[in-house]
Write a protein that holds these residues in place. Sequence first.
Motif, mmCIF file in Angstrom:
data_model
loop_
_atom_site.group_PDB
_atom_site.id
_atom_site.type_symbol
_atom_site.label_atom_id
_atom_site.label_comp_id
_atom_site.label_asym_id
_atom_site.label_seq_id
_atom_site.Cartn_x
_atom_site.Cartn_y
_atom_site.Cartn_z
ATOM 1 N N CYS A 11 0.836 -1.187 0.000
ATOM 2 C CA CYS A 11 0.000 0.000 0.000
ATOM 3 C C CYS A 11 0.881 1.251 0.000
ATOM 4 O O CYS A 11 1.680 1.445 0.912
ATOM 5 N N PRO A 12 0.742 2.126 -1.006
ATOM 6 C CA PRO A 12 1.530 3.365 -1.010
ATOM 7 C C PRO A 12 1.050 4.311 0.091
ATOM 8 O O PRO A 12 -0.138 4.321 0.421
ATOM 9 N N ILE A 13 1.976 5.082 0.663
ATOM 10 C CA ILE A 13 1.619 5.967 1.777
ATOM 11 C C ILE A 13 1.563 7.425 1.342
ATOM 12 O O ILE A 13 1.649 8.325 2.169
ATOM 13 N N THR A 14 1.405 7.645 0.039
ATOM 14 C CA THR A 14 1.466 9.021 -0.449
ATOM 15 C C THR A 14 0.184 9.805 -0.152
ATOM 16 O O THR A 14 0.200 11.026 -0.135
ATOM 17 N N GLY A 15 -0.934 9.111 0.102
ATOM 18 C CA GLY A 15 -2.187 9.808 0.421
ATOM 19 C C GLY A 15 -2.327 10.069 1.909
ATOM 20 O O GLY A 15 -1.387 9.889 2.681
ATOM 21 N N SER A 16 -3.522 10.458 2.334
ATOM 22 C CA SER A 16 -3.778 10.691 3.753
ATOM 23 C C SER A 16 -3.859 9.358 4.488
ATOM 24 O O SER A 16 -4.037 8.303 3.873
ATOM 25 N N MET A 17 -3.761 9.411 5.821
ATOM 26 C CA MET A 17 -3.874 8.203 6.630
ATOM 27 C C MET A 17 -5.251 7.570 6.404
ATOM 28 O O MET A 17 -5.377 6.353 6.265
ATOM 29 N N GLU A 18 -6.301 8.388 6.342
ATOM 30 C CA GLU A 18 -7.661 7.872 6.144
ATOM 31 C C GLU A 18 -7.777 7.147 4.805
ATOM 32 O O GLU A 18 -8.384 6.077 4.715
ATOM 33 N N ALA A 19 -7.170 7.728 3.764
ATOM 34 C CA ALA A 19 -7.210 7.109 2.436
ATOM 35 C C ALA A 19 -6.443 5.789 2.439
ATOM 36 O O ALA A 19 -6.864 4.809 1.819
ATOM 37 N N THR A 20 -5.322 5.759 3.147
ATOM 38 C CA THR A 20 -4.523 4.534 3.247
ATOM 39 C C THR A 20 -5.332 3.427 3.917
ATOM 40 O O THR A 20 -5.400 2.300 3.420
#
Length: 180
Positions: free
Chosen positions: A160-169
């Motif tokens: 899982c990429p961590i480039t988005g927000s924590m909620e999106a992750t």
Amino acid sequence: SGFVMPQIIVVMGVCGCGKTTVGRALAAELRCVFGDADDWHPAANVEKMSRGAPLSDEDRAPWLQALHALLAGWVAAGGGGQGVLACSALRRSYRDILVGRGKGEDDISSYCTFVFLQGPFEVLQERLSSRTSHFMPASLLLSQLETLEPPSAPERSLTCPITGSMEATVASILQHLAAP
């Protein structure tokens, strides 16, 4: 029949990838127990990392064995208990100890899914440099990246990429885990 959520989710990756934050949020969404592997380190390991020294496999062995016992306890907790563990789990050999792979009745690998939080060096470094309440110095990031072996078959895993927000992750992880 529908896909059954894995009982044990190990959120893994190098320092600064958000294991604890994402793990806590996942556990809250799944209404299950959360564990942070950092809490199981012996004092000597914490002291060693605090001064910027990487851990050896000898340092890690009792820690990984203790974490295996924790996960096995979750699995045994009636009806295949659910749990989320945040743990670096950098090498395949460490993950094999965590899940007891090939150890007969101690093998809980079929209950475990590794969620690998992956991000660019710059993002990881930036996150680490903004942390104040953690014993892991940013200097250990390079050492961890050198040690890292991303999960692969036969391990059950999700990258899982961590480039988005924590909620999106978290939403992305839940969506992938629930997919048929």
